[in-house]
Write a protein that holds these residues in place. Sequence first.
Motif, PDB file in Angstrom:
ATOM      1  N   ALA A 125     -20.424  24.395  10.994  1.00 40.26           N
ATOM      2  CA  ALA A 125     -20.698  23.549  11.010  1.00 40.26           C
ATOM      3  C   ALA A 125     -19.852  22.789  12.146  1.00 40.26           C
ATOM      4  N   PRO A 126     -20.534  21.885  12.512  1.00 39.09           N
ATOM      5  CA  PRO A 126     -19.701  21.106  13.928  1.00 39.09           C
ATOM      6  C   PRO A 126     -18.822  20.377  12.716  1.00 39.09           C
ATOM      7  N   HIS A 127     -17.362  19.925  13.857  1.00 41.13           N
ATOM      8  CA  HIS A 127     -16.800  19.600  13.395  1.00 41.13           C
ATOM      9  C   HIS A 127     -15.858  18.795  14.284  1.00 41.13           C
ATOM     10  N   GLU A 128     -15.357  17.583  13.319  1.00 43.09           N
ATOM     11  CA  GLU A 128     -14.302  16.198  13.875  1.00 43.09           C
ATOM     12  C   GLU A 128     -13.975  16.954  14.666  1.00 43.09           C
ATOM     13  N   ARG A 129     -12.548  17.573  14.038  1.00 41.65           N
ATOM     14  CA  ARG A 129     -11.781  18.268  14.494  1.00 41.65           C
ATOM     15  C   ARG A 129     -10.494  18.847  13.576  1.00 41.65           C
ATOM     16  N   LEU A 130      -9.760  19.845  14.166  1.00 37.98           N
ATOM     17  CA  LEU A 130      -9.348  20.899  13.525  1.00 37.98           C
ATOM     18  C   LEU A 130      -8.111  20.052  13.080  1.00 37.98           C
ATOM     19  N   TRP A 131      -7.419  20.451  12.170  1.00 32.87           N
ATOM     20  CA  TRP A 131      -6.086  20.158  11.239  1.00 32.87           C
ATOM     21  C   TRP A 131      -4.763  21.090  11.190  1.00 32.87           C
ATOM     22  N   MET A 132      -3.623  20.995  11.801  1.00 34.67           N
ATOM     23  CA  MET A 132      -2.393  22.019  11.526  1.00 34.67           C
ATOM     24  C   MET A 132      -1.422  21.102  11.856  1.00 34.67           C
ATOM     25  N   ALA A 133       0.080  22.142  10.627  1.00 42.44           N
ATOM     26  CA  ALA A 133       0.763  21.991  11.108  1.00 42.44           C
ATOM     27  C   ALA A 133       1.924  22.282  11.560  1.00 42.44           C
ATOM     28  N   PHE A 134       3.199  21.862  12.048  1.00 44.01           N
ATOM     29  CA  PHE A 134       3.551  22.890  13.391  1.00 44.01           C
ATOM     30  C   PHE A 134       5.239  23.469  12.712  1.00 44.01           C
ATOM     31  N   PRO A 135       5.392  24.483  12.176  1.00 44.86           N
ATOM     32  CA  PRO A 135       6.493  25.297  11.431  1.00 44.86           C
ATOM     33  C   PRO A 135       7.480  24.053  12.383  1.00 44.86           C
ATOM     34  N   ARG A 136       8.926  24.663  10.804  1.00 42.12           N
ATOM     35  CA  ARG A 136      10.272  23.581  10.720  1.00 42.12           C
ATOM     36  C   ARG A 136      10.675  24.796  10.067  1.00 42.12           C
ATOM     37  N   PRO A 137      12.000  24.841  10.654  1.00 39.82           N
ATOM     38  CA  PRO A 137      13.629  25.559  10.276  1.00 39.82           C
ATOM     39  C   PRO A 137      13.266  26.095   8.823  1.00 39.82           C
ATOM     40  N   ASN A 138      12.970  27.059   8.252  1.00 42.85           N
ATOM     41  CA  ASN A 138      13.169  27.334   6.589  1.00 42.85           C
ATOM     42  C   ASN A 138      13.108  28.680   6.591  1.00 42.85           C
TER      43      ASN A 138
END
Length: 357
Positions: free
Chosen positions: A12-25
């Motif tokens: 279905a049509p999207h408004e946006r895509l959400w992501m999270a960026f890696p941090r050291p762990n």
Amino acid sequence: MTTSWRMPAETAPHERLWMAFPRPNETFGDGEEESAAWAEVANAAAAFESVTMLVDPVARATATRLLDGAIEVVETPLDDAWLRDSGPTFVLDEAGRLGAVDWVFNGWGGHDWAAWDRDALVGAAVGAAAGAEVLPSLLVNEGGGIHVDGEGTVLLTETVQLDPRRNPWADRARVEAELARTIGATHAVWLPRGLTRDYGRYGTSGHVDICATIPSPGRVLLHEQRDPAHPDHAVSAQLRRALEEAVDAAGRPFEIVPLPAPGTLRDAEGFVDWSYVNHVVVNDGVVACSFGDARADAAARDVLAEAYPGRRVVSVDARAIFACGGGIHCITQQQPRTPPVEASATPGTVRSDPFRG
């Protein structure tokens, strides 16, 4: 009047895509290779739709250097970077109003290496930032543990939602009732398990989004390991048998379309779970995994192009992502497009726990 919520199909049509960026762990280490892979997925998706990236302050400089300038960066404390799992599942109501299901997140069953104090807050925070009504759920669940067709069918695995480390009081009926309430799933297709490596140290214990997905109602793309030397050869056959015996919410048997695994069987850690099923659909496109296997990568693109007609398939090398325990679908979460509505979003309310007693 009770509001009825439904999770739209990923197509279905999207408004946006959400992501999270890696941090050291522990998962990422210093994370240069992993950060580059996450950024490549985000940059590829940004060619098709808006992308918002959550970035922990310690990773801000790296994210700024690697991300396309069109990507919105939101600084927020994070533990990890698997937003499909820590973030909300977006839903729509009958009027097209946006909701965000805030599952309980406990580090995929409380793994000893995982930290989730900050990630457990991400679902509600992303939902609020998106202007959605936040819908609290007391089910421990992750977005990678479900796939829907937008018409009432949900795919899931017995080893995730019924995992005693996640939901010790749950049974099928209680899980299905909660999925009906939150995402509008009226028919659950329970697969017996996930891929072999997904039960290792950094695994999810069987997320469905690495095994099977529904590109359109009545069809399933199924991971197929053709080499008998790999333990997923038997797993693929088991999953196929389960799907052959299943029907969708409309009572249709599934057309099963195999997505063969690449030729590589092992890496330094053991048998790989490299899977082309773990792609993400975006507006007018598909961001697909590649694995340095030119013939298999091209064959997978052909299957995906046929499964998603009219969409351009773009491949991103996903080996660094899979080495951390997931794939492209695992690090993304789509927000569906909504029509203009007059009613404003209202806060969600806490409900009694359907998974105890």
